[in-house]
Design a protein around this motif. Structure first.
Motif, PDB file in Angstrom:
ATOM      1  N   ASP A  92      10.178   2.518  22.424  1.00 30.95           N
ATOM      2  CA  ASP A  92      11.579   2.932  22.300  1.00 30.95           C
ATOM      3  C   ASP A  92      11.983   3.861  23.440  1.00 30.95           C
ATOM      4  OD1 ASP A  92      11.930   1.693  19.670  1.00 30.95           O
ATOM      5  OD2 ASP A  92      10.421   3.182  19.065  1.00 30.95           O
ATOM      6  N   TRP A  93      11.015   4.634  23.934  1.00 31.14           N
ATOM      7  CA  TRP A  93      11.320   5.699  24.906  1.00 31.14           C
ATOM      8  C   TRP A  93      10.127   5.875  25.826  1.00 31.14           C
ATOM      9  CZ3 TRP A  93       9.529  10.641  26.263  1.00 31.14           C
ATOM     10  CH2 TRP A  93      10.472  11.541  26.779  1.00 31.14           C
ATOM     11  N   ALA A 110       9.725  -0.888  32.965  1.00 30.53           N
ATOM     12  CA  ALA A 110      10.122  -0.370  31.643  1.00 30.53           C
ATOM     13  C   ALA A 110      11.568  -0.762  31.340  1.00 30.53           C
ATOM     14  CB  ALA A 110       9.953   1.151  31.602  1.00 30.53           C
ATOM     15  N   THR A 115      13.627  -0.547  27.658  1.00 33.99           N
ATOM     16  CA  THR A 115      13.173   0.789  27.239  1.00 33.99           C
ATOM     17  C   THR A 115      14.142   1.877  27.700  1.00 33.99           C
ATOM     18  OG1 THR A 115      10.914   0.012  27.503  1.00 33.99           O
ATOM     19  CG2 THR A 115      11.215   2.398  27.449  1.00 33.99           C
TER      20      THR A 115
END
Ligand code: NDP
Ligand code: MG
Length: 389
Positions: A92-93, A110, A115
Motif C-alpha cells: 500500500d505504501w 513501485a 504504490t
C-alpha cells in the motif's frame, strides 16, 4: 494491516521510519526492507519487523545477509535488480529513502504497481522528475514528499488552489560553513563538512548542506513536484531550521510550516496521510526560542544555487547531468581527490560540456536517455577533476 516496503531502510531516513513503524507493529505488515552494506542493521530490522524479504543492493553482501537471517523465514536477495524486483511486490505504501540516482528505478517500479510512494530520494525528482511523476499519473499512484521543505509546502497547500500561489520559499540553515570567511572555504576538510548545525542526517546530504548543493537540489525538486516556474521559488537562510518552508499567496498571506528539525515529522506525515496522527517529536516552546532569524542567501558563498537556477531554466535532461555530476564531484571530495569549492566548478563544467555536446533541453526524458546521460555526466565530471585550476 497496511502493507509497506522501505527502500534504504538502513539509512538515516530509513531508520527514522523504522522508529515510527516499530512503535505500532499491529498496524503494519512489512513486506520488504532494502539496504546496502549495513547488512547487520538490515538483518536485525528484518527480524524485528518480521519482514518477508530483505535485499542488499550489493551482490557481494549476499552471503553475509543470508547467514545473518539463517533460521528465519525472511527471504534474502541481492543486487540492484533485486531491489527493483522488491518494488514489484504489492504494497500500500513504500518509502523511497535510497541515497543517490540509484533510487530512481525502484521508485519507478513501485509507481508502476500503483504504490503510494513517500519520496525522500530527491535525486530521482532532480534527475527525472517528469518521468517519475508521469509514471505515477499513468498508474493512478500517489507521490508524497518526505524532504522536510517539500512536506512543509505540501502541508501549507492543503485546501488551496495552485492558481492563488505567488511564491514558494524554502529555508536553508546555511550548513556547516555559514559563518566561515569565504576565503577559508577552499580549505574545508571532509570532517568539517560532515557535521550539520541542526539536522542529524546521512553523510552525503550533510556535505551537500554545507555546499548548499542540497538546497540547489531542493529548488529543482520544488519546481518538479509542485509544477511552479523557477522565478516563483526562493531560498531563505533561516539558521534555526524551525520554519521549513512558506507558501506566499496572491492576497499577500504567507503560510509557514513550523516544526522541530526531526525527519520523523515529515516521514510520519507521509505515513499517515491524508490523516494527521500523533507523532513522537518535540513540541516547540516558541517563548523559550524567542526569536527566529532570516537572511538572503549569499550567492558568492553558495554557487550551487546559481547552478540550480540554470538547470531549472534549461530543463530537459540538464537535471540528470546536474545530479550525476554532483554525485561524482561529491565522491571526489569524499575520496580527497578534489577540494570543497571544486565541487561546484566540476558541476558547472560538466553542464557546459554536455550543453555544447547536444540538445539537453530538447531530448525526451525517457529512462534510457536519463541513464545514458547520468553515465556520461559521471565520466565528464571525473575528467573535469584534472582541469581544475
Ligand atoms: P543514508 O546514506 O543515511 O542512507 C542511504 C540508504 O540507501 C542506506 O540504506 C544505504 O544502504 C542505501 N544505499 C546506498 N547506496 C545504495 C545503492 N546504490 N542502491 C540501493 N541502496 C543504496 O542517506 P539518508 O537517509 O541521509 O538519505 C536518503 C535519501 O533521503 C537521500 O536522497 C537524501 O537526499 C534524502 N533526504 C534525507 C534527509 C535526512 O534527514 N537524512 C532529509 C531529506 C531528504 P547502507 O547504508 O546499508 O549501505
Ligand atoms: Mg530538505
Amino acid at each position: 494491516m497496511r502493507r509497506i516496503t522501505l527502500f534504504g531502510a538502513t539509512g538515516s531516513v530509513g531508520q527514522s521510519a523504522i522508529d515510527l513503524i516499530a512503535r505500532d507493529d499491529t498496524a503494519y505488515d512489512v513486506v520488504a526492507l532494502t539496504g546496502g552494506r549495513n547488512v547487520r542493521q538490515l538483518a536485525a530490522d528484518a527480524r524485528r519487523l518480521n519482514a518477508d524479504l530483505a535485499v542488499t543492493c550489493y551482490p557481494e553482501c549476499y552471503n553475509e545477509l543470508k547467514d545473518l537471517l539463517a533460521g528465519t523465514h525472511v527471504e534474502v536477495a541481492a543486487g540492484p535488480e533485486a531491489v527493483a524486483q522488491a518494488a514489484a511486490r504489492p504494497v500500500d505504501w513504500a518509502l523511497s529513502a535510497i541515497v543517490g540516482a540509484a533510487g530512481l528505478v525502484p521508485g519507478l517500479e513501485a509507481l508502476a504497481h500503483g504504490t503510494t510512494l513517500a519520496l525522500a530520494n530527491k535525486e530521482s525528482l532532480v534527475t527525472a522528475g517528469p518521468l517519475l511523476l508521469g509514471r505515477a499519473k499513468a498508474h493512478g499512484a500517489t507521490v508524497l514528499p518526505v524532504d522536510s521543505e517539500h512536506s512543509a509546502v505540501f502541508q501549507a497547500l492543503v485546501g488551496e488552489h495552485m492558481a492563488a500561489v505567488e511564491r514558494v520559499i524554502i529555508t536553508a540553515s546555511g550548513g556547516a560553513f555559514r559563518d566561515w570567511p569565504i576565503e577559508k572555504l577552499a580549505t574545508a576538510t571532509l570532517a568539517q563538512a560532515s557535521s550539520h548545525p541542526n539536522w542529524d542526517m546521512g553523510q552525503r546530504i550533510t556535505i551537500d548542506s554545507a555546499s548548499m548543493f542540497n538546497k540547489a537540489m531542493e529548488l529543482i525538486e520544488t519546481k518538479e513536484f509542485f509544477n511552479v516556474s523557477p522565478d516563483m521559488i526562493e531560498v531563505l537562510v533561516h539558521r534555526e531550521s524551525l520554519i521549513h518552508a512558506m507558501v506566499g499567496f496572491n492576497d499577500g498571506a504567507l503560510m509557514a510550516h513550523v516544526g522541530p528539525p526531526d525527519m520523523r515529522h515529515a516521514i510520519g506525515y507521509a505515513l499517515h496521510w491524508p490523516e494527521r496522527k500523533h507523532l513522537p517529536v518535540e513540541r516547540l516552546d516558541l517563548a523559550k526560542i524567542g526569536a527566529l532569524t532570516f537572511e538572503a542567501p549569499d550567492h558568492a558563498r553558495y554557487p550551487a544555487l546559481g547552478i540550480a537556477k540554470r538547470v531549472m531554466n534549461e530543463g530537459g535532461l540538464s537535471g540528470a547531468v546536474f545530479n550525476a555530476a554532483k554525485e561524482r564531484a561529491l565522491d571526489g571530495f569524499i575520496a580527497g581527490e578534489i577540494g570543497f569549492l571544486d565541487m561546484s566548478h566540476v558541476v558547472a563544467a560538466t553542464l557546459d560540456k554536455m550543453s555544447l555536446d547536444g540538445g539537453l533541453q530538447n531530448a525526451a526524458i525517457t529512462l534510457d536517455n536519463v541513464l545514458e546521460t547520468d553515465r556520461l555526466a559521471r565520466i565528464y565530471a571525473g575528467e573535469a577533476f584534472s582541469q581544475l585550476g
